[in-house]
Design an enzyme around this catalytic site. Sequence first.
Site, PDB file in Angstrom:
ATOM      1  N   GLU A  35       0.861  -1.304  -0.023  1.00 32.28           N
ATOM      2  CA  GLU A  35       0.146  -0.460   0.017  1.00 32.28           C
ATOM      3  C   GLU A  35       0.652   1.681   0.297  1.00 32.28           C
ATOM      4  O   GLU A  35       0.882   1.784   0.152  1.00 32.28           O
ATOM      5  CB  GLU A  35      -0.776  -0.120   1.243  1.00 32.28           C
ATOM      6  CG  GLU A  35      -1.838  -1.675   1.247  1.00 32.28           C
ATOM      7  CD  GLU A  35      -2.893  -1.554   2.525  1.00 32.28           C
ATOM      8  OE1 GLU A  35      -3.159  -0.586   2.951  1.00 32.28           O
ATOM      9  OE2 GLU A  35      -3.224  -2.839   2.780  1.00 32.28           O
ATOM     10  N   GLU A  92      -6.142 -11.092  -0.828  1.00 31.54           N
ATOM     11  CA  GLU A  92      -6.460 -10.793   0.064  1.00 31.54           C
ATOM     12  C   GLU A  92      -8.223 -10.475  -0.462  1.00 31.54           C
ATOM     13  O   GLU A  92      -8.539  -9.744   0.419  1.00 31.54           O
ATOM     14  CB  GLU A  92      -6.724  -8.977   0.955  1.00 31.54           C
ATOM     15  CG  GLU A  92      -4.827  -9.140   1.266  1.00 31.54           C
ATOM     16  CD  GLU A  92      -4.983  -7.789   2.058  1.00 31.54           C
ATOM     17  OE1 GLU A  92      -5.445  -7.078   2.220  1.00 31.54           O
ATOM     18  OE2 GLU A  92      -3.299  -7.361   2.200  1.00 31.54           O
TER      19      GLU A  92
HETATM   20  O1  G3I Z   1      -2.927  -7.626  18.202  1.00 27.83           O
HETATM   21  C1  G3I Z   1      -3.269  -6.741  19.479  1.00 27.83           C
HETATM   22  C2  G3I Z   1      -4.048  -7.310  21.513  1.00 27.83           C
HETATM   23  O2  G3I Z   1      -2.770  -7.451  22.180  1.00 27.83           O
HETATM   24  C3  G3I Z   1      -5.471  -5.918  21.371  1.00 27.83           C
HETATM   25  O3  G3I Z   1      -6.317  -6.783  22.877  1.00 27.83           O
HETATM   26  C4  G3I Z   1      -6.234  -6.269  20.396  1.00 27.83           C
HETATM   27  C5  G3I Z   1      -7.760  -5.101  20.465  1.00 27.83           C
HETATM   28  O4  G3I Z   1      -7.503  -4.344  20.324  1.00 27.83           O
HETATM   29  O5  G3I Z   1      -6.314  -5.154  19.231  1.00 27.83           O
HETATM   30  C6  G3I Z   1      -4.927  -6.653  18.368  1.00 27.83           C
HETATM   31  O6  G3I Z   1      -4.086  -5.621  17.644  1.00 27.83           O
HETATM   32  C7  G3I Z   1      -5.816  -5.990  16.363  1.00 27.83           C
HETATM   33  C8  G3I Z   1      -4.478  -6.869  15.464  1.00 27.83           C
HETATM   34  O7  G3I Z   1      -5.059  -6.630  14.099  1.00 27.83           O
HETATM   35  C9  G3I Z   1      -4.258  -7.831  15.501  1.00 27.83           C
HETATM   36  O8  G3I Z   1      -5.250  -8.643  15.872  1.00 27.83           O
HETATM   37  C10 G3I Z   1      -5.752  -4.467  16.083  1.00 27.83           C
HETATM   38  O9  G3I Z   1      -6.307  -4.035  16.819  1.00 27.83           O
HETATM   39  C11 G3I Z   1      -6.308  -4.667  14.488  1.00 27.83           C
HETATM   40  O10 G3I Z   1      -6.448  -3.260  13.847  1.00 27.83           O
HETATM   41  C12 G3I Z   1      -5.515  -5.134  13.401  1.00 27.83           C
HETATM   42  O11 G3I Z   1      -6.083  -5.437  12.665  1.00 27.83           O
HETATM   43  C13 G3I Z   1      -5.440  -5.962  11.645  1.00 27.83           C
HETATM   44  C14 G3I Z   1      -5.729  -4.559  10.478  1.00 27.83           C
HETATM   45  O12 G3I Z   1      -4.762  -4.889   8.808  1.00 27.83           O
HETATM   46  C15 G3I Z   1      -4.691  -4.294  11.220  1.00 27.83           C
HETATM   47  O13 G3I Z   1      -4.396  -2.956  10.074  1.00 27.83           O
HETATM   48  C16 G3I Z   1      -6.632  -7.182  10.708  1.00 27.83           C
HETATM   49  O14 G3I Z   1      -6.608  -7.810  11.556  1.00 27.83           O
HETATM   50  C17 G3I Z   1      -5.717  -7.240   9.185  1.00 27.83           C
HETATM   51  O15 G3I Z   1      -7.099  -8.571   8.908  1.00 27.83           O
HETATM   52  C18 G3I Z   1      -6.083  -6.868   8.721  1.00 27.83           C
HETATM   53  O16 G3I Z   1      -4.998  -6.778   7.117  1.00 27.83           O
HETATM   54  C19 G3I Z   1      -4.864  -6.050   5.980  1.00 27.83           C
HETATM   55  C20 G3I Z   1      -3.635  -6.505   5.881  1.00 27.83           C
HETATM   56  O17 G3I Z   1      -2.452  -6.369   6.316  1.00 27.83           O
HETATM   57  C21 G3I Z   1      -2.920  -5.572   4.162  1.00 27.83           C
HETATM   58  N1  G3I Z   1      -4.489  -5.060   3.111  1.00 27.83           N
HETATM   59  C22 G3I Z   1      -5.733  -4.544   4.617  1.00 27.83           C
HETATM   60  C23 G3I Z   1      -6.107  -5.380   5.470  1.00 27.83           C
HETATM   61  C24 G3I Z   1      -7.090  -5.408   5.935  1.00 27.83           C
HETATM   62  O18 G3I Z   1      -6.877  -3.844   6.837  1.00 27.83           O
END
Ligand code: G3I
Length: 378
Positions: A156, A261
């Site tokens: 990105e 994705e």
């Molecule tokens: O690890 C923490 C945990 O310790 C905490 O308790 C919890 C509660 O807030 O958050 C956890 O982190 C989360 C992380 O995923 C791991 O689960 C973040 O809040 C959450 O924002 C994060 O979301 C991910 C997102 O990328 C963040 O940018 C999604 O799971 C993931 O599917 C998404 O994937 C991205 C690709 O990498 C790039 N392309 C877009 C795609 C969708 O956004």
Amino acid sequence: MFMKIMTTVGIMGIFLATSGFAQTTLKEAFKNDFLIGAALNEAAFTGQNINAVALIKTQFNTISPENVLKWESIHPKPDQYDFSAADRYVEFGQKNKMFIVGHTLVWHNQTPKWVFQDDQGNPVDRDTLLKRMHKHISTVVGRYKGKIGGWDVVNEALNEDGTLRDSPWEKIIGEDYLLKAYQFAHEADPQAELYYNDYSLENAPKQNGAVALIKKLQAQGVPITAVGLQGHYKMDWPGPQQVDATIQAFSKLGVKVMITELDLDVLPPATRSQAAEVSMNFALQAKLNPYTNGLPDAVQQTLAKRYADLFAVFVQHHDTISRVTFWGVTDGDSWLNNWPVKGRAAHPLLFNRDGKPKPAFNAVIQTSKLPQDLQKLM
Ligand code: G3I
């Protein structure tokens, strides 16, 4: 002719999706077309989610890490790495003889602030950030050399208008941060495939920016293997012909195309934006969350046809498309349950919350069995 194929596939897809035809698996159905996989969360590759594990082993031949190989997960502090979860992800892939994807080395999200700052919290200079990028990439790619088959080296990097995103990478190093990232990754594992991964590349301005970016990297000697179209699609965007044209546009550069994705958001949009920009979020309202008790059959059929139309294009371009990866295994795993509205009940994938195939699964399988005469036309 294109429309004839679309119509036939669509009708077939719906008929067969409702007729409960005996099913093969996704990896078997598409074994002559492309790898097919899913993004795994920790509950999947550690075996906690037994439903997901069974589905992954039977349906897929490639895996991607939803979060555990991102900078914040494996390199939380300057001299501290934590490969515990990432190692289990790679071990799962090796044990099940799958093509293992690495996601992602350089991204503006999920990268700790310390990467870009000195001890006083001020931005570091170009040389310092390049050293940190080089150390991270050589350590991570080096650790999984010969195990991870391909890397989303940069994720990105572009704005919707095709210009370079004003990320800390770009601001501090300059636009050659991309060249350096690919050079570091190739140096660390010369056999690994190198990808550029982004969303909304189906829209002309961003697609043109990506084509120019890939051409520039190729001119600088970077062996880009493939472009990843993330595929976070809506029910009405992009159309099959737009996807068809996008695949052709990148194929002309001599690179492969991957759908990296894939998911289809069937819920009412909270925004008109097509961008899978993770920073967006909106308050939960009933009108944005209508399917809390499962998808009505009519919506299942619409989802089935939408997937069938897209897969017909993927199969038509099976010489260019090397991989199709769903962003999650079952609906319950999907990031779309919390984006752009936290707490929604999303239904974007082929398997429901109980791990059972939805009508869309049948419809997708059937696109691999288009009658010979139609295949010949493709
Ligand atoms: O690890 C923490 C945990 O310790 C905490 O308790 C919890 C509660 O807030 O958050 C956890 O982190 C989360 C992380 O995923 C791991 O689960 C973040 O809040 C959450 O924002 C994060 O979301 C991910 C997102 O990328 C963040 O940018 C999604 O799971 C993931 O599917 C998404 O994937 C991205 C690709 O990498 C790039 N392309 C877009 C795609 C969708 O956004």
